[in-house]
Design an enzyme around this catalytic site. Structure first.
Site, mmCIF file in Angstrom:
data_model
loop_
_atom_site.group_PDB
_atom_site.id
_atom_site.type_symbol
_atom_site.label_atom_id
_atom_site.label_comp_id
_atom_site.label_asym_id
_atom_site.label_seq_id
_atom_site.Cartn_x
_atom_site.Cartn_y
_atom_site.Cartn_z
ATOM 1 N N THR A 46 0.828 -1.207 0.000
ATOM 2 C CA THR A 46 0.000 0.000 0.000
ATOM 3 C C THR A 46 0.863 1.257 0.000
ATOM 4 O O THR A 46 0.568 2.236 -0.707
ATOM 5 C CB THR A 46 -0.907 0.021 1.242
ATOM 6 O OG1 THR A 46 -1.625 -1.200 1.316
ATOM 7 C CG2 THR A 46 -1.873 1.181 1.196
ATOM 8 N N TYR A 109 -13.217 -3.877 -0.289
ATOM 9 C CA TYR A 109 -14.411 -3.306 -0.919
ATOM 10 C C TYR A 109 -15.558 -4.308 -1.037
ATOM 11 O O TYR A 109 -16.704 -4.005 -0.701
ATOM 12 C CB TYR A 109 -14.087 -2.700 -2.306
ATOM 13 C CG TYR A 109 -15.221 -1.873 -2.870
ATOM 14 C CD1 TYR A 109 -15.531 -0.625 -2.342
ATOM 15 C CD2 TYR A 109 -15.999 -2.352 -3.923
ATOM 16 C CE1 TYR A 109 -16.570 0.131 -2.847
ATOM 17 C CE2 TYR A 109 -17.045 -1.612 -4.435
ATOM 18 C CZ TYR A 109 -17.339 -0.375 -3.896
ATOM 19 O OH TYR A 109 -18.372 0.371 -4.393
ATOM 20 N N TYR A 135 -2.412 -10.591 4.718
ATOM 21 C CA TYR A 135 -2.378 -9.197 5.172
ATOM 22 C C TYR A 135 -3.781 -8.794 5.598
ATOM 23 O O TYR A 135 -4.688 -8.727 4.777
ATOM 24 C CB TYR A 135 -1.854 -8.310 4.041
ATOM 25 C CG TYR A 135 -1.725 -6.833 4.357
ATOM 26 C CD1 TYR A 135 -1.726 -6.348 5.665
ATOM 27 C CD2 TYR A 135 -1.569 -5.919 3.321
ATOM 28 C CE1 TYR A 135 -1.598 -4.995 5.935
ATOM 29 C CE2 TYR A 135 -1.431 -4.555 3.581
ATOM 30 C CZ TYR A 135 -1.448 -4.100 4.882
ATOM 31 O OH TYR A 135 -1.320 -2.758 5.137
ATOM 32 N N ARG A 140 -8.565 -0.517 5.764
ATOM 33 C CA ARG A 140 -8.555 -0.325 4.312
ATOM 34 C C ARG A 140 -9.498 -1.284 3.587
ATOM 35 O O ARG A 140 -9.989 -0.955 2.507
ATOM 36 C CB ARG A 140 -7.134 -0.497 3.762
ATOM 37 C CG ARG A 140 -6.192 0.628 4.159
ATOM 38 C CD ARG A 140 -4.842 0.489 3.461
ATOM 39 N NE ARG A 140 -3.930 1.555 3.854
ATOM 40 C CZ ARG A 140 -3.858 2.742 3.280
ATOM 41 N NH1 ARG A 140 -4.666 3.036 2.276
ATOM 42 N NH2 ARG A 140 -2.981 3.641 3.684
ATOM 43 N N LYS A 164 0.619 -10.419 8.165
ATOM 44 C CA LYS A 164 0.839 -9.035 8.572
ATOM 45 C C LYS A 164 -0.470 -8.581 9.194
ATOM 46 O O LYS A 164 -1.470 -8.383 8.512
ATOM 47 C CB LYS A 164 1.206 -8.159 7.374
ATOM 48 C CG LYS A 164 1.414 -6.690 7.744
ATOM 49 C CD LYS A 164 1.689 -5.828 6.510
ATOM 50 C CE LYS A 164 1.817 -4.362 6.911
ATOM 51 N NZ LYS A 164 2.011 -3.481 5.726
ATOM 52 N N ILE A 206 6.245 -5.371 9.484
ATOM 53 C CA ILE A 206 6.400 -4.759 8.166
ATOM 54 C C ILE A 206 6.019 -3.302 8.375
ATOM 55 O O ILE A 206 4.864 -2.973 8.613
ATOM 56 C CB ILE A 206 5.544 -5.454 7.097
ATOM 57 C CG1 ILE A 206 6.068 -6.876 6.879
ATOM 58 C CG2 ILE A 206 5.569 -4.654 5.786
ATOM 59 C CD1 ILE A 206 5.225 -7.714 5.933
#
Length: 292
Positions: A46, A109, A135, A140, A164, A206
């Site tokens: 990202t 989304y 992840y 997000r 992550k 990370i």
């Protein structure tokens, strides 16, 4: 996957004033973080503004970092999306021979159920020729990959080797650490709670702030992994204000402003992101000067 324990950094994509990829600055930043002591690099996450890069630009970023790294540290490549078929197709066609693992985000989304998330990563696992780091970033994606789903994937697919975890929830992170299979890596995706996660049994981070201040942040993580909590927390509190600041007006605008003050790259982001304001720029500049 011992090589992915410690500090990985989510590399930015620096741009020139015409918004083209600044390969010279990208090579500088790559050298800066490796020389600062990070354990591995994460490409096209990202923070790289990968959502605004076309296919040719992504390939340019990959090849620039591969050349600058020159085999010094392991690399992880971001390969994810909310169209499972597209992710599978990329995994089957992209050359992944240079990478230790892929980092694959939970579908955003669409807001899939836990079963939908499981089936997505089942398809990703079956298509990927290399190891996979899941992840989870609900801020997000608009959905939270629950520990039960993560552990189910970890148990069912040998190439799912870590996560992550960026829910910002230390209790959820501890549940993952408590219930994970042996050898599975629970990696912090939230700079501010990296140290408590590591001390609880996490495998590292990370990081975004870790590419701005790689020497300090990677040393903090190593101290945490060695259970030297007092020494590690001294570094944590030394850096804590900068972590808040770099995310205050969006990522990667904050960390790119740090790089501008360090003389490594311009602070240029692509719309819909915008650069930080003068007030934040001044505070980041003062922080860097005081850090020495």
């Amino acid at each position: 996957m011992q090589s992915l324990i410690g500090t990985g950094v989510a590399l930015v994509t620096p741009f020139k004033k015409d918004f083209s990829v600044d390969t010279e600055a990208l090579a500088k930043i790559t050298n800066y973080v490796i020389e600062g002591g990070v354990e591995y690099l994460v490409i096209l996450g990202t923070t790289a503004e990968s959502a605004t890069l076309n296919a040719d630009e992504k390939e340019l970023v990959i090849q620039t970092i591969i050349a600058a790294n020159n085999g010094r540290v392991p690399m992880v490549l971001g390969v994810g999306g909310n169209n499972t078929a597209d992710v599978v197709a990329e995994l089957k066609t992209r050359d992944l021979s240079q990478f230790a693992a892929i980092l694959s985000v939970s579908p955003y989304y669409n807001k899939p159920t836990q079963e939908g998330i499981y089936q997505h990563f089942k398809a990703v696992s079956e298509a990927s020729p290399i190891s996979i780091i899941l992840y989870n970033v609900p801020g997000r994606t608009a959905s939270n990959m629950l520990p039960s789903t993560v552990i189910r994937l970890a148990n069912d697919f040998k190439n799912v080797i870590g996560i992550k975890e960026a829910a910002g929830d230390i209790v959820q992170a501890m549940k993952l650490i408590q219930t994970k299979p042996e050898g599975f890596l629970v990696i912090s995706g939230d700079d501010m709670i990296t140290l408590p996660m590591v001390l609880a049994g996490g495998a590292g981070v990370i990081s975004v702030i870790g590419e701005g201040f790689p020497k300090e942040f990677s040393e903090m993580v190593r101290l945490g992994l060695n259970k030297k909590a007092v020494e590690a927390y001294k570094i944590h509190y030394k850096l804590a204000d900068s972590i808040d600041m770099i995310f205050e007006q969006g990522n990667p605008a904050g960390i790119k402003e740090v790089f501008k003050h360090l003389g490594l790259s311009e602070n240029i982001v692509r719309l819909p992101l915008v650069t930080v304001d003068e007030n934040l720029s001044g505070r980041l500049s003062n922080f860097i000067k005081n850090l020495g």
